[in-house]
Design a protein around this motif. Structure first.
Motif, PDB file in Angstrom:
ATOM      1  N   THR A 201       0.837  -1.193   0.000  1.00  0.00           N
ATOM      2  CA  THR A 201       0.000   0.000   0.000  1.00  0.00           C
ATOM      3  C   THR A 201       0.871   1.242   0.000  1.00  0.00           C
ATOM      4  N   TYR A 240     -11.256   2.246   3.819  1.00  0.00           N
ATOM      5  CA  TYR A 240     -10.561   1.878   2.591  1.00  0.00           C
ATOM      6  C   TYR A 240     -11.524   1.868   1.402  1.00  0.00           C
ATOM      7  N   SER A 266      -6.153   0.309  -0.478  1.00  0.00           N
ATOM      8  CA  SER A 266      -6.254   1.620  -1.103  1.00  0.00           C
ATOM      9  C   SER A 266      -7.108   2.493  -0.196  1.00  0.00           C
TER      10      SER A 266
END
Length: 502
Positions: A201, A240, A266
């Motif tokens: 990430t 997220y 994300s």
């Protein structure tokens, strides 16, 4: 008037005729199939046409294409001794015809399981055989055979063989005794042991925090449900945009033989602002502004600042939500507020600070513990010896909370079936202009029952009961009593308009 009606009738008839002319119909008509369900299945599989064939050659082509569709359906339903003859009618225009003789339905016999390469341990073999569930004598449908193979592969994977896969199966269709004898060939691979988490990430989450969410320990046998559970835990935080959790490919096995789990995150936008305004004929106008900050402390937290201005409820409030606090499935919420509530029963102005800890015991069962402190001034009407006076009191209220909720409804936001139940108890101690202690108990249940055509109409009902133990009227402050009324309670009555009359 007569002319208008006649014109309307002609126009309607013309539209109906045009619609009939372009109505789709099966590419070929079927003869020879007595079983209604089988005939309808073949008709559904055939391509529909909107115009008749323009020549005999086109009709013959349509018949051949329809014959291929019919063969696929017959084989899928366990008819392997079929005869399908495409033909063309002598009519003008010509029509495609399928003459079908389905023959006898073939049945399952002696399903077997074979292993490609090394077989797994005996326990896994027995579990895999138990999920085949093809009953000898049952129709030999191809869909049932494929489903059985899928169950076997899934079962072997569930038992720790992550790379289990199906190899080309062998299915013997015996026309002598009209049986289908499937042999499933499964490559189990090696038993998989998993390592920790590799976080991929560019976002704000602390990889160490993500690691502690894993429902396994390094070296445990792979279980697909554990992978799914970790993904659900991350999605439940609400911070997220996308979450992906998967076992690393076989070629990424670590030197100690363990396979890591890859987590891809994300983050949603770090900050959002929400504005809302409303008007009610009973409560008047109100406006809300909310500022939300996600993942500020890199552990999927949510900080919310709220400002509300309304006739009944005005407040400034701050809340910090910490999901999976100290243990999984447990959320800590810290909140503080300054507020003013102006209802028909009382007017309360004050400040609040509190903490709630909610733990999910099962998928639909939640338990909450809480503690709060309120410093407030309450104005209410009190009747003494037949004389009603306006009383102003200052209190410090310390409250504990214990609650449990069950949710068996089909949707959190828009339930159409099922029920919910919430039970709570609040031991309360008050000091200030009045010193007392009492226990406030409340229970509420709601139920949803769909009915009518396509079950689109929902009958919803709510029942709520409460009692205050250890406190007497009118000693219990007005803001701590039990009330009902308003849109979320007893409709047709003002907010908190139903309560004890002193």
């Amino acid at each position: 008037m007569v002319r208008k009606r006649f014109a309307l009738g002609v126009t309607t008839a013309a539209l109906l005729a045009a619609g009939h002319a372009v109505a789709a119909e099966p590419a070929a008509s079927i003869t020879g199939v007595e079983d209604r369900a089988l005939r309808e299945a073949i008709q559904r599989a055939m391509t529909e046409t909107k115009a008749p064939p323009r020549s005999r050659s086109e009709a013959r082509r349509r018949a051949r294409d329809a014959g291929d569709d019919a063969v696929a359906v017959l084989r899928s339903e366990g008819y392997y001794a079929y005869v399908v003859e495409p033909d063309v009618s002598e009519a003008d225009p010509p029509r495609a015809i399928l003459k079908i003789t389905p023959g006898p339905a073939f049945v399952i016999a002696d399903p077997k399981l074979a292993w490609s390469g090394a077989a797994p341990d005996e326990g896994v073999v027995k579990r895999a055989e138990s999920v085949i569930r093809l009953t000898p004598g049952a129709p030999g449908r191809s869909a049932d055979v494929l489903a059985a193979e899928g169950r076997v592969v899934s079962q072997v994977q569930q038992l720790g063989y992550a790379d289990a896969a199906a190899e080309p199966r062998e299915v013997v269709v015996d026309h002598a005794d009209h049986t289908v004898r499937p042999t499933f060939r499964i490559a189990a691979g090696d038993l998989t042991h998993i390592d920790g988490i590799q976080v991929v990430t560019q976002g704000r989450s602390n990889p160490a925090w993500v690691q502690h969410l894993a429902p396994w320990k390094s070296g445990d046998v792979y279980e697909p449900d554990d992978i799914a559970e970790l993904e659900r835990r991350l999605r439940d935080t609400g911070v997220y945009d996308t979450v992906s959790v998967s076992l690393a490919p076989k070629d990424q096995v670590l030197p100690d033989g363990l396979r890591p789990v890859i987590v891809t995150l994300s983050d949603r936008k770090a900050r959002t602002v929400e504005l809302a305004a409303s008007y009610s004929s009973t409560d008047g106008p109100s406006a809300d502004a909310r500022w939300i900050h996600y993942n500020r402390f890199r552990r999927a937290d949510t900080t919310t600042l709220t400002a509300r201005l309304g006739r009944v409820d005005s407040r400034l409030e701050a809340e910090l939500a910490l999901p999976h606090w100290r243990r999984n499935q447990q959320t800590l919420k810290l909140n503080t507020a300054i507020f003013r509530e102006d209802t028909d029963a009382y007017v309360e102005t004050g400040a609040h600070i509190g903490a709630d800890l909610t733990r999910r015991l099962r998928t639909t069962v939640y338990r909450t513990y809480g503690v709060s402190l309120d410093l407030a001034q309450v104005e209410s009407l009190t009747t003494v010896n037949g004389v009603t006076t306006d009383v102003e009191q200052n209190f410090a209220t310390f409250t504990l909370l214990g609650a449990q909720a069950w949710d068996q409804s089909d949707s959190v936001l828009d339930p159409t079936r099922g029920w919910r139940l919430d039970v709570r108890g609040e031991p309360t101690a008050i000091t200030g202009d009045l010193t007392m202690a009492f226990l406030k108990l409340q229970a509420q249940t709601t139920a949803y029952l769909p009915f009518g055509q396509r079950r689109r109409t929902v009958l919803a009902g709510r029942f709520k009961a409460g009692q205050i133990l250890g406190g007497t009227m009118p000693d219990v402050p007005a803001s701590n009593r039990c009330y009902a009324g308003g849109g979320g309670s007893v409709r047709g009555n003002y907010y908190q308009a139903i309560g004890q009359r002193i």
